[in-house]
Scaffold this active site. Sequence first.
Site, mmCIF file in Angstrom:
data_model
loop_
_atom_site.group_PDB
_atom_site.id
_atom_site.type_symbol
_atom_site.label_atom_id
_atom_site.label_comp_id
_atom_site.label_asym_id
_atom_site.label_seq_id
_atom_site.Cartn_x
_atom_site.Cartn_y
_atom_site.Cartn_z
ATOM 1 N N GLU A 112 33.786 15.618 -5.204
ATOM 2 C CA GLU A 112 33.232 16.637 -6.104
ATOM 3 C C GLU A 112 34.160 17.857 -6.170
ATOM 4 O OE1 GLU A 112 29.118 17.878 -5.433
ATOM 5 O OE2 GLU A 112 29.618 19.808 -6.332
ATOM 6 N N HIS A 123 29.635 12.220 -8.405
ATOM 7 C CA HIS A 123 30.304 13.433 -7.885
ATOM 8 C C HIS A 123 31.237 14.076 -8.893
ATOM 9 C CE1 HIS A 123 29.518 10.306 -4.834
ATOM 10 N NE2 HIS A 123 28.834 11.293 -4.285
ATOM 11 N N THR A 153 27.966 21.246 -4.671
ATOM 12 C CA THR A 153 26.502 21.239 -4.826
ATOM 13 C C THR A 153 25.743 20.849 -3.557
ATOM 14 O OG1 THR A 153 26.602 18.946 -5.588
ATOM 15 C CG2 THR A 153 26.617 20.664 -7.293
HETATM 16 O O1 0JX Z 1 28.651 13.631 -0.337
HETATM 17 P P1 0JX Z 1 27.568 14.124 -1.252
HETATM 18 O O2 0JX Z 1 26.399 14.675 -0.532
HETATM 19 O O3 0JX Z 1 28.131 15.086 -2.254
HETATM 20 O O4 0JX Z 1 27.125 12.886 -2.129
HETATM 21 P P2 0JX Z 1 26.019 11.787 -1.997
HETATM 22 O O5 0JX Z 1 25.643 11.465 -0.614
HETATM 23 O O6 0JX Z 1 26.473 10.658 -2.842
HETATM 24 O O7 0JX Z 1 24.757 12.511 -2.649
HETATM 25 C C1 0JX Z 1 24.389 12.452 -3.939
HETATM 26 C C2 0JX Z 1 25.431 12.752 -4.962
HETATM 27 C C3 0JX Z 1 25.699 14.193 -4.987
HETATM 28 C C4 0JX Z 1 26.433 14.737 -5.931
HETATM 29 O O8 0JX Z 1 26.417 16.059 -6.055
HETATM 30 FE FE1 SF4 Z 2 22.982 16.139 -8.722
HETATM 31 FE FE2 SF4 Z 2 22.216 17.546 -6.599
HETATM 32 FE FE3 SF4 Z 2 21.816 14.962 -6.669
HETATM 33 FE FE4 SF4 Z 2 24.291 15.915 -6.436
HETATM 34 S S1 SF4 Z 2 22.638 16.100 -4.943
HETATM 35 S S2 SF4 Z 2 23.595 14.216 -7.721
HETATM 36 S S3 SF4 Z 2 24.131 17.755 -7.727
HETATM 37 S S4 SF4 Z 2 20.881 16.470 -8.062
#
Ligand code: 0JX
Ligand code: SF4
Length: 346
Positions: A147, A95, A185
């Site tokens: 994030e 994140h 994101t």
């Molecule tokens: O809570 P998020 O959806 O931002 O994170 P998660 O579940 O770890 O998903 C993947 C990582 C995302 C980063 O952008």
């Molecule tokens: Fe990257 Fe999108 Fe995955 Fe988050 S959800 S880790 S921004 S590819």
Amino acid sequence: MPVPRVPRRREPLQDVAGPGRKRVLLASPRGYCAGVDRAVIAVEKALERFGAPVYVRKQIVHNIHVVTELEKQGAIFVDEVDEVPEGAHVVFSAHGVSPAVVNAASDRGLRAIDATCPLVTKVHREAVRFARDDFEILLIGHEGHEEVEGTAGEAPEHVTIVNSPEEADAIEVRDPSKVVWLSQTTLSVDETMETVRRLRARFPQLQDPPSDDICYATQNRQVAIKKVAKDADLVIVVGSANSSNSVRLVEVALEHGAKAAYRVDYADEVEQAWLDGVETVGVTSGASVPEVLVQQVLDDLAAAGYRDVEQVRTAEEDLMFSLPKELRQDAAGKRDDRALGGRSRA
Ligand code: 0JX
Ligand code: SF4
């Protein structure tokens, strides 16, 4: 730091007589995105290369199963870098982190491995650039999410967080001619566009980000679940409660026709009562969810008579990222530029 697992259902799901045709619509894409795959492999590689323990700031990804499995291999998850012994290795989660965290780690002499997803880093760079040009940045995202803290931390003087469409109606800006919106994101695309619509109604000169901040994986999983949801009596989303993109999938399913939608970490949280009178069950999973957890849900549903599984595919994914640069050399000092990603594609 990880939340302990609470077992739920003791009895297997029952195949009770019910509607005529029981079936599962399995959304695709679902599960691991390229950024998650890279981050999880980064922790595994760090353990392999440097030996246990390897410290990880925050959950590497927001999935309790992933975190528990990495703990078994010797990862130690901490909230802040001041909990890491001086000189130790610390991995920054997918994140992302603010410059303040990077500096705190460096002041402590930690050896940092940055597993921030490159698509999150892209948003950080946008924030830095717009701040340098003296824009006010309206960062659409959820306050308190790691994030958002990381992105906002790139330019705290220039960033205002907008949590919801309703908040857009009340935001005040310094100079309406120099405003840009950026976003987390992993938001709902539709809700974000509604927030932007309301912001633009108030600030017509609002600039868009140079490219989509809501990433391909978030968007693809939402498109797939929309298609599934319109034909589903029930949608089951596999993912953890703190996973933004997983929670958004439940909301999107409900907004697009699912009669009911629930999020589960594990198959044994699916309740027998959810299946009452249900003909079609939609199944999907968030970007931080290993496919094995989805398979367990499918196995339990099969035991309840939902053996007919149809994939509903709305996109192909083949994006891959290389390892964090700190891990690109192998033990013998040779570069390892192999691209990663897509391990758990449908
Ligand atoms: O809570 P998020 O959806 O931002 O994170 P998660 O579940 O770890 O998903 C993947 C990582 C995302 C980063 O952008
Ligand atoms: Fe990257 Fe999108 Fe995955 Fe988050 S959800 S880790 S921004 S590819």
